[in-house]
Design a protein around this motif. Sequence first.
Motif, PDB file in Angstrom:
ATOM      1  N   VAL A   1       3.807   4.502   1.594  1.00 42.05           N
ATOM      2  CA  VAL A   1       2.466   5.036   1.387  1.00 42.05           C
ATOM      3  C   VAL A   1       1.626   4.678   2.604  1.00 42.05           C
ATOM      4  N   SER A   2       0.843   5.632   3.074  1.00 38.69           N
ATOM      5  CA  SER A   2      -0.112   5.377   4.157  1.00 38.69           C
ATOM      6  C   SER A   2      -1.415   6.047   3.772  1.00 38.69           C
ATOM      7  N   SER A   3      -2.514   5.302   3.846  1.00 33.36           N
ATOM      8  CA  SER A   3      -3.810   5.867   3.480  1.00 33.36           C
ATOM      9  C   SER A   3      -4.913   5.217   4.295  1.00 33.36           C
TER      10      SER A   3
ATOM     11  N   ALA B   1      -1.846  -0.029  -1.367  1.00 36.29           N
ATOM     12  CA  ALA B   1      -1.189  -0.985  -2.257  1.00 36.29           C
ATOM     13  C   ALA B   1      -1.062  -0.422  -3.670  1.00 36.29           C
ATOM     14  N   ALA B   2      -2.096   0.296  -4.131  1.00 40.07           N
ATOM     15  CA  ALA B   2      -2.029   0.905  -5.465  1.00 40.07           C
ATOM     16  C   ALA B   2      -0.929   1.951  -5.525  1.00 40.07           C
ATOM     17  N   GLY B   3      -0.782   2.731  -4.468  1.00 37.84           N
ATOM     18  CA  GLY B   3       0.295   3.712  -4.430  1.00 37.84           C
ATOM     19  C   GLY B   3       1.658   3.055  -4.499  1.00 37.84           C
TER      20      GLY B   3
ATOM     21  N   ALA C   1      -1.132  10.108  -5.913  1.00 42.63           N
ATOM     22  CA  ALA C   1      -2.241  10.318  -6.842  1.00 42.63           C
ATOM     23  C   ALA C   1      -2.955   9.007  -7.147  1.00 42.63           C
ATOM     24  N   ALA C   2      -2.208   7.946  -7.389  1.00 38.63           N
ATOM     25  CA  ALA C   2      -2.834   6.649  -7.667  1.00 38.63           C
ATOM     26  C   ALA C   2      -3.661   6.186  -6.483  1.00 38.63           C
TER      27      ALA C   2
END
Length: 597
Positions: free
Chosen positions: A14-16, A23-25, A40-41
Motif C-alpha cells: 500500500v502507498s498513500s 498502515a490501515a490498508g 478502500a480502508a
Amino acid sequence: MLSRPELHGTFGAVSSTHWLASAAGMAMFDRGGNAFDAAAAAAFVLQVVEPHLNGPGGDVPILAYEAGAGRVTVLCGQGPLPEAATPAAFAALGLDAVPGSGLLPACVPGVFGAWVRLLAEHGRLEIADVLAPAIGYAEHGFPLLPKAAAMIDRLAPLFRDHWVSSGETYLRGGLAPASGERVRNPALAQVFRRIVAEAAPAKSREARCEAAIRAFYEGFVAEAVDKFFAGTEVLDATGRHNRGLLTGTDLATWRPAVEEPVTLSYRGRLVHKPGPWSQGPVFLQQLALLSGFDLGAMGFGSADHLHTVVESAKLAFADREAWYGDPDHADVPLAGLLDPAYTDARRALIGEAASSGLRPGTPDKRAPWLPPLADPPAPPEDPTWRDQLANGLPTVLAATVVRGDTTTVSATDRDGNMVVATPSGGWLSGSPVVPGLGFPLGTRGQMAWLVRGHNNGLAPGKRPRTTLSPTIVRTDDGRPCLAFGTPGGDRQDQWTLNFFLNHVDFGMPVQEAAEALNFHTDHVPTSFLPRQFRPRSLTVEEGVAEETATELRRRGHQVELAAAQSLGQVCATGPGPDGGVLAASSPRGSQAYAVVR
C-alpha cells in the motif's frame, strides 16, 4: 542517493499520501482482505486525517485491475451537477461563473458510493471491517497535519462568524488547533457507525454494501444534505449569501458507474486512464507526442528533455481545454485526439523555441473553441480569509503560498490485483460542514463553464470535467506493472508523466523515478477558479543544472526554481520483478508513505 528504499514484499503493498492510511490498508491484508479492501480502508482514513484535501462529500476516479479477469475497469466516483444547475439559474443570481466555494458548486458526492461498489464487486471483507480504522481515528483522534492546521487557522474567522458548523467541527474554543494536536471528529465517526449499523441486517456481504450505499444516498445522509441545502444561505466566493442547488433527490437517483478505461501503448506498456470527464486522456496524448522522440538519448534533466516534455504538455492540455467533457453529454472526439495522423501533425508544431499561445488542434477536422478567459488577477499583497474564500483550490494564501490539492492511494496484492485512486473534494476550505455529518460537500461544479456549446459547459446531471487522474500500466501482453497517482490538481498528469518517463525512458527503478527532479508548466489555465495561467512558464525543482536553466531561458521559457523535492507526491505499487509486490512513495512533503509485507 535515495532518501527512501524501494520496498519489496511477498504479501501486499500500500502507498498513500498519509502514513496512517497506508498502515490501515496494510491491516486489511492481515484480516484476509485483498488490494481492493486495502485501498478502500486507506481511502476512508484519508477522509479523516486529510480533511483539508478530501472528505466523504468529495469525488474520486478509481482504476481497478482484477487479476482473475485480466482487465482494468474505471469506477466513476465523480458525481454529476444537480438537476437544478442550469445556466439560467446562475444568470438569475448575476453570475457568469460557478463560484469556487460555498454551496452553489456542489455536485452529488460520489466518493462513498464508488468505494463501496468497489468493495461489493471486488473485495472480500465486510464494510464494517473496512470502515473500522476511519471510525477509530475520527472517534479517538489523529495528529493534525501542518497544512491542515494552517488552513484552519487562516479560515478561523470564517468558521466562527459564518460557517459555524465548520467552526463546531474544526475549532477548539473558537481557536484553530495547533499542528500535531490530536483532533477528533465525533460526528463523522457517528455517521460511519450508523451506516455500518443500518447495513448489518442485510443477508450477504454484497447486500450489506448496497445497504450502506442506500443509507448514504437515500437515507439519513441524503436527508441531512437536503435539509441543509434547502434551508440555509451561506457566504461564498461571490461575497454574498447563497443557497445551494443540490437536493436529496439528486443523491437518491445517482449510483457510481463502471466504465472501460482509455488506453494507449507506449514503448511496450499499455497505459490505462479514466475517460474525458477527467483530464486522464491528456496523459495519453502527451505519451503519443513523445513516442516520436528519443528522450533517453537526450539525457535526463537536459534542456532538450525538459523542453520536449513541456512543449508536448502545452499541446495536449490545450486540447483538454477545447475538447474534454462528460462523454454522456458531449461529443468528445477522443478517437481523433489519439489518432496517429493527428498526433504526427501536432508533433510537428514542437519547435526549438518555447511556444507562447494556447494551440488546441482540429481532430476529425472539427474547429476548436475555447471560452474567453479574463486576465489573471494579481495576487493580494496581504491575503485574508476572504481572499482564501475566492480561491477554488485548497491553498493557503499567505506570503508563501502553501499548495494542496488531492490525496492518493495505491494497493497491490500477491495475486496481482492492483487498484489506484486520487480521492479529492469535500475539503474544509471549500464549503461549510453539513450539520450533523461532520463533513462538507465538494465544489467540483466550479470546473464547468457557464457557456453554451462547450463540451465542459454546465448542464443538469452532467459531470464537470475533473482534474483527478490515476494511472494503471500493464505490458502490451497484459501483465500488470504499476498503479500510481499523485496530488496536484491540473499538474497531476505532468508530475506522474515525469515519473513514468523516468522509469520507462530513463531506466530508473520505481523509487528513484519517484524521487527524481520534477518540473511542470502552468501555461494552460487551471480548472479551478480564478483559472490562473502563466504562458511560457516552466517550474523546475532546485538541483537542475545551471546550464540547463540558462539554455531553457534562451529558448524562451520563463524558468522558475521551486524548492528541491517540492513538486508532487507520487505513490505507486505493483507486482515485483521476481514475484511478490513492490511499492514506492515520494518523500516530498514528508507525508506519503508506502508499506509492504
